[in-house]
Motif scaffolding. Sequence first.
Motif, PDB file in Angstrom:
ATOM      1  N   GLU A  21       0.810  -1.217   0.000  1.00  0.00           N
ATOM      2  CA  GLU A  21       0.000   0.000   0.000  1.00  0.00           C
ATOM      3  C   GLU A  21       0.844   1.268   0.000  1.00  0.00           C
ATOM      4  OE1 GLU A  21      -3.248   0.870   2.900  1.00  0.00           O
ATOM      5  OE2 GLU A  21      -3.849  -1.132   2.190  1.00  0.00           O
ATOM      6  N   GLU A  22       2.030   1.158   0.598  1.00  0.00           N
ATOM      7  CA  GLU A  22       2.865   2.367   0.675  1.00  0.00           C
ATOM      8  C   GLU A  22       3.503   2.738  -0.678  1.00  0.00           C
ATOM      9  OE1 GLU A  22       6.818   0.070   2.425  1.00  0.00           O
ATOM     10  OE2 GLU A  22       5.699   1.465   3.689  1.00  0.00           O
ATOM     11  N   ASP A  23       3.413   1.851  -1.653  1.00  0.00           N
ATOM     12  CA  ASP A  23       3.990   2.155  -2.974  1.00  0.00           C
ATOM     13  C   ASP A  23       3.031   3.043  -3.767  1.00  0.00           C
ATOM     14  OD1 ASP A  23       6.450   0.666  -2.775  1.00  0.00           O
ATOM     15  OD2 ASP A  23       5.206  -1.147  -2.852  1.00  0.00           O
ATOM     16  N   SER A  24       2.968   4.281  -3.374  1.00  0.00           N
ATOM     17  CA  SER A  24       2.072   5.218  -4.063  1.00  0.00           C
ATOM     18  C   SER A  24       2.603   5.541  -5.459  1.00  0.00           C
ATOM     19  CB  SER A  24       1.916   6.492  -3.240  1.00  0.00           C
ATOM     20  OG  SER A  24       3.192   7.013  -2.917  1.00  0.00           O
ATOM     21  N   ALA A  25       3.892   5.259  -5.660  1.00  0.00           N
ATOM     22  CA  ALA A  25       4.486   5.393  -6.995  1.00  0.00           C
ATOM     23  C   ALA A  25       5.548   4.305  -7.135  1.00  0.00           C
ATOM     24  CB  ALA A  25       5.112   6.764  -7.173  1.00  0.00           C
ATOM     25  N   SER A 370      17.651   8.289 -12.351  1.00  0.00           N
ATOM     26  CA  SER A 370      19.078   8.617 -12.180  1.00  0.00           C
ATOM     27  C   SER A 370      19.306  10.113 -11.991  1.00  0.00           C
ATOM     28  CB  SER A 370      19.889   8.112 -13.377  1.00  0.00           C
ATOM     29  OG  SER A 370      19.542   8.809 -14.547  1.00  0.00           O
ATOM     30  N   MET A 371      18.256  10.919 -12.202  1.00  0.00           N
ATOM     31  CA  MET A 371      18.397  12.363 -11.989  1.00  0.00           C
ATOM     32  C   MET A 371      17.572  12.803 -10.783  1.00  0.00           C
ATOM     33  SD  MET A 371      18.485  13.699 -15.886  1.00  0.00           S
ATOM     34  CE  MET A 371      19.481  15.105 -15.506  1.00  0.00           C
ATOM     35  N   TRP A 372      17.268  11.866  -9.909  1.00  0.00           N
ATOM     36  CA  TRP A 372      16.405  12.127  -8.751  1.00  0.00           C
ATOM     37  C   TRP A 372      16.881  13.335  -7.948  1.00  0.00           C
ATOM     38  CZ3 TRP A 372      11.801  10.096  -7.406  1.00  0.00           C
ATOM     39  CH2 TRP A 372      11.341  10.345  -6.114  1.00  0.00           C
ATOM     40  N   SER A 373      15.951  14.182  -7.586  1.00  0.00           N
ATOM     41  CA  SER A 373      16.277  15.356  -6.757  1.00  0.00           C
ATOM     42  C   SER A 373      15.741  15.141  -5.345  1.00  0.00           C
ATOM     43  CB  SER A 373      15.629  16.596  -7.372  1.00  0.00           C
ATOM     44  OG  SER A 373      15.399  17.562  -6.374  1.00  0.00           O
ATOM     45  N   ARG A 374      16.494  15.560  -4.356  1.00  0.00           N
ATOM     46  CA  ARG A 374      16.140  15.308  -2.951  1.00  0.00           C
ATOM     47  C   ARG A 374      15.226  16.377  -2.380  1.00  0.00           C
ATOM     48  NH1 ARG A 374      17.340  10.267  -0.859  1.00  0.00           N
ATOM     49  NH2 ARG A 374      15.129  10.589  -1.052  1.00  0.00           N
ATOM     50  N   HIS A 375      14.837  17.351  -3.186  1.00  0.00           N
ATOM     51  CA  HIS A 375      13.966  18.409  -2.684  1.00  0.00           C
ATOM     52  C   HIS A 375      12.701  17.803  -2.079  1.00  0.00           C
ATOM     53  CE1 HIS A 375      12.121  22.257  -2.296  1.00  0.00           C
ATOM     54  NE2 HIS A 375      11.281  22.102  -3.297  1.00  0.00           N
ATOM     55  N   CYS A 376      12.435  18.108  -0.822  1.00  0.00           N
ATOM     56  CA  CYS A 376      11.296  17.616  -0.040  1.00  0.00           C
ATOM     57  C   CYS A 376      11.510  16.202   0.513  1.00  0.00           C
ATOM     58  CB  CYS A 376       9.967  17.688  -0.787  1.00  0.00           C
ATOM     59  SG  CYS A 376       9.481  19.370  -1.184  1.00  0.00           S
ATOM     60  N   SER A 377      12.660  15.613   0.230  1.00  0.00           N
ATOM     61  CA  SER A 377      13.072  14.361   0.895  1.00  0.00           C
ATOM     62  C   SER A 377      12.110  13.193   0.752  1.00  0.00           C
ATOM     63  CB  SER A 377      13.317  14.614   2.389  1.00  0.00           C
ATOM     64  OG  SER A 377      14.431  15.434   2.574  1.00  0.00           O
ATOM     65  N   ARG A 378      11.406  13.116  -0.339  1.00  0.00           N
ATOM     66  CA  ARG A 378      10.508  11.956  -0.504  1.00  0.00           C
ATOM     67  C   ARG A 378      11.334  10.711  -0.839  1.00  0.00           C
ATOM     68  NH1 ARG A 378       4.912  12.902  -1.479  1.00  0.00           N
ATOM     69  NH2 ARG A 378       4.968  11.215  -3.000  1.00  0.00           N
ATOM     70  N   PHE A 379      10.808   9.568  -0.427  1.00  0.00           N
ATOM     71  CA  PHE A 379      11.533   8.313  -0.681  1.00  0.00           C
ATOM     72  C   PHE A 379      11.628   8.037  -2.183  1.00  0.00           C
ATOM     73  CE2 PHE A 379       9.707   6.645   3.534  1.00  0.00           C
ATOM     74  CZ  PHE A 379      10.830   7.071   4.230  1.00  0.00           C
ATOM     75  N   THR A 380      12.770   7.539  -2.621  1.00  0.00           N
ATOM     76  CA  THR A 380      12.840   7.078  -4.011  1.00  0.00           C
ATOM     77  C   THR A 380      11.946   5.835  -4.157  1.00  0.00           C
ATOM     78  OG1 THR A 380      14.813   5.805  -3.479  1.00  0.00           O
ATOM     79  CG2 THR A 380      15.161   7.951  -4.479  1.00  0.00           C
ATOM     80  N   PRO A 381      11.271   5.717  -5.282  1.00  0.00           N
ATOM     81  CA  PRO A 381      10.264   4.646  -5.417  1.00  0.00           C
ATOM     82  C   PRO A 381      10.861   3.256  -5.649  1.00  0.00           C
ATOM     83  CG  PRO A 381      10.401   5.913  -7.439  1.00  0.00           C
ATOM     84  CD  PRO A 381      11.332   6.578  -6.468  1.00  0.00           C
ATOM     85  N   LYS A 382      10.045   2.288  -5.414  1.00  0.00           N
ATOM     86  CA  LYS A 382      10.405   0.887  -5.699  1.00  0.00           C
ATOM     87  C   LYS A 382      10.557   0.709  -7.218  1.00  0.00           C
ATOM     88  CE  LYS A 382       8.418  -2.288  -3.154  1.00  0.00           C
ATOM     89  NZ  LYS A 382       7.277  -2.992  -2.510  1.00  0.00           N
ATOM     90  N   VAL A 383      11.493  -0.157  -7.604  1.00  0.00           N
ATOM     91  CA  VAL A 383      11.651  -0.466  -9.032  1.00  0.00           C
ATOM     92  C   VAL A 383      11.494  -1.976  -9.186  1.00  0.00           C
ATOM     93  CG1 VAL A 383      13.123  -0.277 -11.058  1.00  0.00           C
ATOM     94  CG2 VAL A 383      13.312   1.428  -9.247  1.00  0.00           C
ATOM     95  N   VAL A 384      10.580  -2.384 -10.048  1.00  0.00           N
ATOM     96  CA  VAL A 384      10.377  -3.819 -10.289  1.00  0.00           C
ATOM     97  C   VAL A 384      10.616  -4.120 -11.764  1.00  0.00           C
ATOM     98  CG1 VAL A 384       8.730  -4.023  -8.382  1.00  0.00           C
ATOM     99  CG2 VAL A 384       7.897  -3.646 -10.691  1.00  0.00           C
TER     100      VAL A 384
END
Length: 408
Positions: A21-25, A370-384
Amino acid sequence: MENSRAQELIKSLHNTDILSEEDSAYIVYDLDLVQTRYSELKDAFPADTLHGIAVKACPLPYFLKLQADRGLGAEAASIEEVQIALASGVPAERVIFDGPAKTRAEIQFCIDKSIYINIDSFEELERVNSLVGANTHFKAGLRINPQIGNGKIGDTSVAGKRSKFGVNLDDYMDRINKAFEDYSWLVGVHVHIGSQGMSVDDLVNGTSKVFEKTKNLTGLERFDLGGGLPVVNREDDLKVGFKTYTDALAKAMPELFSGKFKLLTEFGRRIYSDTAIAISNIEYVKEGHQIVAHLGADMFLRRAYKPNDWYHQMSVLTCNGEQVTNDSQTYSVAGPLCFGGDFLSREVSLPKVEEGDLLLIHDVGAYTLSMWSRHCSRFTPKVVGISGDNTYLLKKRESLEQLIQFWS
Ligand SMILES: Cc1ncc(COP(=O)(O)O)c(C=O)c1O
């Protein structure tokens, strides 16, 4: 990736417990398509070509390992990318280290490990020479700017009269000649013309301009073609495969494929871009016209800041992965970050959606996570990843511990 294939992948995920459920993205790679891309690349070039796939396009160790298993290599733009590639099992002799800011320690590391580097400037050339010493295994190339002019996207064009990268062909041919005469470890020429904004004609013109002027350099053994093969972002973009590209190169420069030179390539986008989709729950539909999603400028930095240059097709499905068949309307698609420019699109036509439906963002396999920005510190999403009937976890959703570690 085709809409129907994306739907198929999402539906098959719903039959597994890989998402919670926590995988909103999350991001889904079509692993069979990735293998097809590797094969297309290998088939289009001579068998002994070293394919250093650009790590910056897709730095997941899962893929670096897959590349190593398929006999492919890695092009690294930083010593950190060199290290990820080595740690993922890419042999040192299949790593190519580019980048304009190599320190003495980084160069020494490559000399000691016989990692091939492409030198970016005459200043770096002198630095390398001062460090090579008696080492006889180390080899390097010189990056040359063909100076053919910029393409459609200024920020990723690197072949203008002045470029951030390489030494200028028109201005410095004498110095280039002398460098190859002076340094026996200098055995390669490297050309990378631009990423995405350059047409095949531009790539072929720039490459052949450099090839014709450098093919007789003293000691030349290797020719590195760089990357830059464009992908289809918008429907009217031309779809170009590796074979079409090598055919065009061979027509312009038959000698390039004569076997006299070992070829190197550094493709990234054309390998991975269309092999993945990102999915976000639609968290809100604000006032009926603004979709609020869980991915925004954090993952789609280029899209948010330069929307005309960087386009991603979007589509929607119900939470069960079914087609949404409602009439279309115009939406804006806002990301989750705390600034006014965080939009994936200011205006897109989508079937009428509601809270809980899924937003699909297409062709996200390269230069997005690979260009992820840390602004607002959201978790990087799961990759399947999905291959046939099998589902794999390629990267976990980031944890609170990892996030705190990042900021500590
Ligand atoms: C030196 C170099 N090689 C290879 C690449 C990969 O380009 P692409 O992913 O467009 O194939 C890049 C991208 O910017 C680059 O700078």
